[in-house]
Design a protein around this motif. Sequence first.
Motif, PDB file in Angstrom:
ATOM      1  N   THR A 101       7.035  -0.030   1.349  1.00  0.00           N
ATOM      2  CA  THR A 101       7.880  -1.158   1.737  1.00  0.00           C
ATOM      3  C   THR A 101       7.053  -2.117   2.586  1.00  0.00           C
ATOM      4  O   THR A 101       6.225  -1.692   3.400  1.00  0.00           O
ATOM      5  N   ALA A 102       7.261  -3.402   2.361  1.00  0.00           N
ATOM      6  CA  ALA A 102       6.514  -4.434   3.084  1.00  0.00           C
ATOM      7  C   ALA A 102       7.434  -5.089   4.104  1.00  0.00           C
ATOM      8  O   ALA A 102       8.453  -5.692   3.744  1.00  0.00           O
ATOM      9  N   ILE A 103       7.095  -4.961   5.371  1.00  0.00           N
ATOM     10  CA  ILE A 103       7.958  -5.453   6.445  1.00  0.00           C
ATOM     11  C   ILE A 103       8.095  -6.975   6.387  1.00  0.00           C
ATOM     12  O   ILE A 103       9.187  -7.528   6.535  1.00  0.00           O
ATOM     13  N   GLU A 104       6.983  -7.691   6.143  1.00  0.00           N
ATOM     14  CA  GLU A 104       7.027  -9.160   6.099  1.00  0.00           C
ATOM     15  C   GLU A 104       7.778  -9.683   4.872  1.00  0.00           C
ATOM     16  O   GLU A 104       8.117 -10.873   4.805  1.00  0.00           O
ATOM     17  N   LEU A 105       8.025  -8.807   3.901  1.00  0.00           N
ATOM     18  CA  LEU A 105       8.752  -9.211   2.695  1.00  0.00           C
ATOM     19  C   LEU A 105      10.184  -8.699   2.731  1.00  0.00           C
ATOM     20  O   LEU A 105      10.761  -8.349   1.696  1.00  0.00           O
ATOM     21  N   ILE A 177       2.645  -2.597   5.738  1.00  0.00           N
ATOM     22  CA  ILE A 177       3.336  -1.736   4.779  1.00  0.00           C
ATOM     23  C   ILE A 177       3.722  -0.427   5.452  1.00  0.00           C
ATOM     24  O   ILE A 177       3.058   0.028   6.383  1.00  0.00           O
ATOM     25  N   ARG A 178       4.817   0.161   4.962  1.00  0.00           N
ATOM     26  CA  ARG A 178       5.304   1.425   5.502  1.00  0.00           C
ATOM     27  C   ARG A 178       5.391   2.442   4.367  1.00  0.00           C
ATOM     28  O   ARG A 178       5.899   2.143   3.289  1.00  0.00           O
ATOM     29  N   ARG A 179       4.883   3.654   4.645  1.00  0.00           N
ATOM     30  CA  ARG A 179       4.973   4.741   3.673  1.00  0.00           C
ATOM     31  C   ARG A 179       4.976   6.073   4.427  1.00  0.00           C
ATOM     32  O   ARG A 179       4.231   6.261   5.393  1.00  0.00           O
ATOM     33  N   SER A 180       5.841   6.971   3.991  1.00  0.00           N
ATOM     34  CA  SER A 180       5.919   8.328   4.546  1.00  0.00           C
ATOM     35  C   SER A 180       5.911   8.348   6.068  1.00  0.00           C
ATOM     36  O   SER A 180       5.252   9.170   6.700  1.00  0.00           O
ATOM     37  N   GLY A 181       6.622   7.399   6.680  1.00  0.00           N
ATOM     38  CA  GLY A 181       6.744   7.400   8.126  1.00  0.00           C
ATOM     39  C   GLY A 181       5.588   6.765   8.868  1.00  0.00           C
ATOM     40  O   GLY A 181       5.564   6.777  10.101  1.00  0.00           O
ATOM     41  N   THR A 182       4.589   6.233   8.169  1.00  0.00           N
ATOM     42  CA  THR A 182       3.449   5.584   8.818  1.00  0.00           C
ATOM     43  C   THR A 182       3.366   4.131   8.380  1.00  0.00           C
ATOM     44  O   THR A 182       3.888   3.754   7.343  1.00  0.00           O
ATOM     45  N   THR A 183       2.695   3.309   9.186  1.00  0.00           N
ATOM     46  CA  THR A 183       2.506   1.901   8.849  1.00  0.00           C
ATOM     47  C   THR A 183       1.018   1.578   8.788  1.00  0.00           C
ATOM     48  O   THR A 183       0.195   2.211   9.465  1.00  0.00           O
ATOM     49  N   GLN A 184       0.691   0.590   7.953  1.00  0.00           N
ATOM     50  CA  GLN A 184      -0.694   0.139   7.794  1.00  0.00           C
ATOM     51  C   GLN A 184      -0.700  -1.383   7.734  1.00  0.00           C
ATOM     52  O   GLN A 184       0.225  -2.007   7.210  1.00  0.00           O
ATOM     53  N   ALA A 549      10.261   8.524   6.943  1.00  0.00           N
ATOM     54  CA  ALA A 549      10.890   7.295   6.463  1.00  0.00           C
ATOM     55  C   ALA A 549      10.244   6.888   5.158  1.00  0.00           C
ATOM     56  O   ALA A 549       9.023   6.804   5.049  1.00  0.00           O
ATOM     57  N   ALA A 550      11.044   6.677   4.119  1.00  0.00           N
ATOM     58  CA  ALA A 550      10.504   6.371   2.789  1.00  0.00           C
ATOM     59  C   ALA A 550      11.522   5.571   2.002  1.00  0.00           C
ATOM     60  O   ALA A 550      12.665   5.382   2.422  1.00  0.00           O
ATOM     61  N   LEU A 551      11.074   5.103   0.846  1.00  0.00           N
ATOM     62  CA  LEU A 551      11.960   4.389  -0.060  1.00  0.00           C
ATOM     63  C   LEU A 551      13.012   5.325  -0.612  1.00  0.00           C
ATOM     64  O   LEU A 551      12.810   6.531  -0.706  1.00  0.00           O
ATOM     65  N   ASN A 552      14.166   4.746  -1.000  1.00  0.00           N
ATOM     66  CA  ASN A 552      15.155   5.546  -1.699  1.00  0.00           C
ATOM     67  C   ASN A 552      14.530   6.106  -2.964  1.00  0.00           C
ATOM     68  O   ASN A 552      13.806   5.426  -3.688  1.00  0.00           O
ATOM     69  N   ASN A 553      14.819   7.373  -3.244  1.00  0.00           N
ATOM     70  CA  ASN A 553      14.346   8.038  -4.448  1.00  0.00           C
ATOM     71  C   ASN A 553      12.844   8.187  -4.526  1.00  0.00           C
ATOM     72  O   ASN A 553      12.310   8.482  -5.585  1.00  0.00           O
ATOM     73  N   SER A 554      12.128   7.948  -3.443  1.00  0.00           N
ATOM     74  CA  SER A 554      10.687   8.133  -3.462  1.00  0.00           C
ATOM     75  C   SER A 554      10.363   9.612  -3.359  1.00  0.00           C
ATOM     76  O   SER A 554      10.882  10.324  -2.510  1.00  0.00           O
ATOM     77  N   GLN A 555       9.498  10.085  -4.258  1.00  0.00           N
ATOM     78  CA  GLN A 555       9.120  11.494  -4.251  1.00  0.00           C
ATOM     79  C   GLN A 555       7.857  11.739  -3.439  1.00  0.00           C
ATOM     80  O   GLN A 555       7.600  12.869  -3.023  1.00  0.00           O
TER      81      GLN A 555
END
Length: 880
Positions: A101-105, A177-184, A549-555
């Motif tokens: 997920t992109a925070i600025e978007l 960007i955010r993925r698996s509870g971390t941001t980059q 923290a992740a996207l809905n339905n993200s595996q």
Amino acid sequence: MFSSKSLNLFIRLAWRHSWRRPLQSLFLVLGVAIGVAMIVAIDLANGSASRAFELGTESVAGRATHQVLGGPTGLDQQVYVDLRRQADFRQSAPVVEEYVTAIELDMQPMRVLGVDPFAESPFRSYLGTNDSQRGQEGGPLASADFLTGLMARPNTVLMSKTVADQYGLSVSDELTIRRSGTTQKLEIVGLLDPADELSRRGLDGLLLTDIGTAQEVLDKVGRLTRIDLIIPDGPEHDTQLAKVESILPPSARIERASARSGTVDEMTSAFRLNLTALSLLALVVGMFLIYNTVTFSVVQRRAILGSLRSLGVTRQEIFGLILGEAALLGLIGTLLGLGLGVLLGTGAVQLVTQTINDLFFVVAVREIEIPFFTLVKGTIIGILAALIGAAVPALEAMSVTPAGVMKRSNMEERMMKLMPLLAISGLGLLILGGGLLIPEWNLIVAFFGLFAIVVGCALLTPGLTLLFMRSISWLVDRVTVTRRSAGVLGRMAPRYITRALSRTSVAVAALMVAVSVIIGVGLMISSFRTTVELWLEDILQADIFITPAALNNSQDVRFDPEIYQQLATFDGVDHSATTRQVRVAAFLSGSDEGGQRGDATQVNLIALNSDVAGESRRYHSAVGDWEETWQAVQEGSIIINEPMAHRTELGVGDELLIQTDQGRKRFPIVGVSVSFDVNSTVIVHDAVYRKLWNDTEISGVALFVEPGVDVDEKVTEIRQVMAGKAELGVRSNKGLREEALIVFDRTFAITVALQLLATLVAFIGILSTLMSLQLERTREIGVLRANGMTRFQLWRLSLLETGLIGGTAGLIAIPTGLLLALVLIYIINLRSFGWTLEMRLQPQQFYQALGVAIFAALLAGIYPAWRMGQIEPARALRAE
């Protein structure tokens, strides 16, 4: 059929009638417009979501014909090296991808795509950053700018120029960007702006980066998501395919690039079909409105039509006149409906996309595509609906003698003669509908059966309306009333509904269909919700649930091992359980343990280190009680969920072939669990999973607190301690159930909206009928007023009639709605998604539906009643 003179005359007659009776024409136009708008809106929403996924997939797959895929952790990048060196296969390219997920978007889902620029040219050569490079085979992927921007500098990406402009971003800006509870943090070093529109749209959800950067950012160092291949069809196809397969490790498989699109279409087809069927229902209700409007138009002009017949106008010309008017007004309504459908589609696409993200897979839709075929389909359906709805009144107009047309009673006499035929036809359709529902045919046939039942009940409505009105008249005649006027009005209202049965029964049928849908769908949703609540209580036995923290339905979510250890040893935590949820390939046919080919389907695999649901887990079938079944799972067997069992026709005692990191293995099925996950799901024991898959990650943690510990306080404490260390979703048992029900309610939001629109069409139909009756009864009203009936009594008479229409519709809708609920719960849902629901009858829903029918009818009757009260007796009597 028409000469030029007669055609000109008929056009003038039609125009004059429409001009003098604009409200009638408006009713027909609205009936068509709302029906077409709903169909177009749902079609646009479904099509836009599907097309967005297809374009995104095409932009990522490019010209690849096949893909080499691995297990849950992907492929070792050495596989790609071996493919290039040992097999000398140059038409290959490594890919690393994952949704973030992109925070600025505005937290939009974006797909990070890591590629090797030296291997990309044959696959994705259309990606251009400026006009001079558009369409070149080499493209910027081999340019110095690309190499400098993406390879020489860390954490850099390219993104769509369209999306960047939309959110005010430019080169050198940072994207979080955010993925698996971390941001980059990623730096934008270029904007993608391909020449053609389809490619531009396909890149809207894409962040392109160097494969090394992607591996670091996505925590996949040394791993690949897949390897793209180009193996053209031809004499060498099988030889090249076998050459690739020969060097693949046991954990890898090869499949066609188009396979995923087919799987996605299969997953969402039932969902899209359900929405389409519900949208068509509004058009069915609208056809009752069209029929009523055209019928009144014919009756209103019976004198003119009789004169035309006396002057030599043929039956065919009368038929063409009525049908032509309906077609013209239908066309106007269709055009209005197309525009309204495009506007409604904007809201519908958001609801559909959210539901797909909640239940199926991630898809980002940033604009609505309006295919020409959708507009053509809407136009054809709208005009056909107008013609079909007008066909019976047009036949009525042409089937009587000139003298017969002059008589108002003629139509009612014919209606009484047709009553037995309508009843027999209705019963026949009910039997046909039931017959179409019994066999295990596909879902489309089941919906035809459902529509046959709805239309069958509608055809029974005239007879039932006549029966109810005569019963009410009988009761009124025998009940002692204290006020004489009330007794007179009580006798007049049902008798007039009976005398005008050719039109009042149509209004009753339209409202009945709309209200029966409210009852049927309402019972289905409430039964579904109650069943889901019980299911959640069964499977959610832990006190606290924690996921990254992740996207809905993200595996692709995983825990930091240190974070897990800290959570498991938290003060007040008695013990913990873990889950690992991944996507794996299962093979239903055409494959064996040794080969790489076969028809693969993606399934959710859930590895549990203990069955936290325990004896609460409900099984559709199993080898024994929960302890015996779980013991078999610990020994290497699996449990599948009910939707998967229905899709694959697998059950207890069968085996499922699954791709593991050690090759394909057969797993005995020892249980089919009750589940409301739309995806096919397999449950294995954690120890078995770790043994067969080279994966040490976990996806979620369940915590059981010690007796006496306040769960809500512990949730707050965990959130405070973990703040700044990792972005975690920490939910109590109650909180997780509430969130699941929020998703449930959001899923059915569009269904409720479609129900309301269908009811609106029925409301307009009643208003049309009452306005028609009021205009036709002008002389009768004048006689009543001349004999002493007050305006207040006339008001009461009119509202009593409308109340009886609404009450009759509501009473007939109750058994019809119950029948629809049975079909939806036990047949449509089961065949669509594989869910076994428990019907929960709630009497208040029947009372509410009856109240809605009566209220809608009374509300529609207010304006006609007011108009009736304004009629001057002298003017009304002079009208004749």
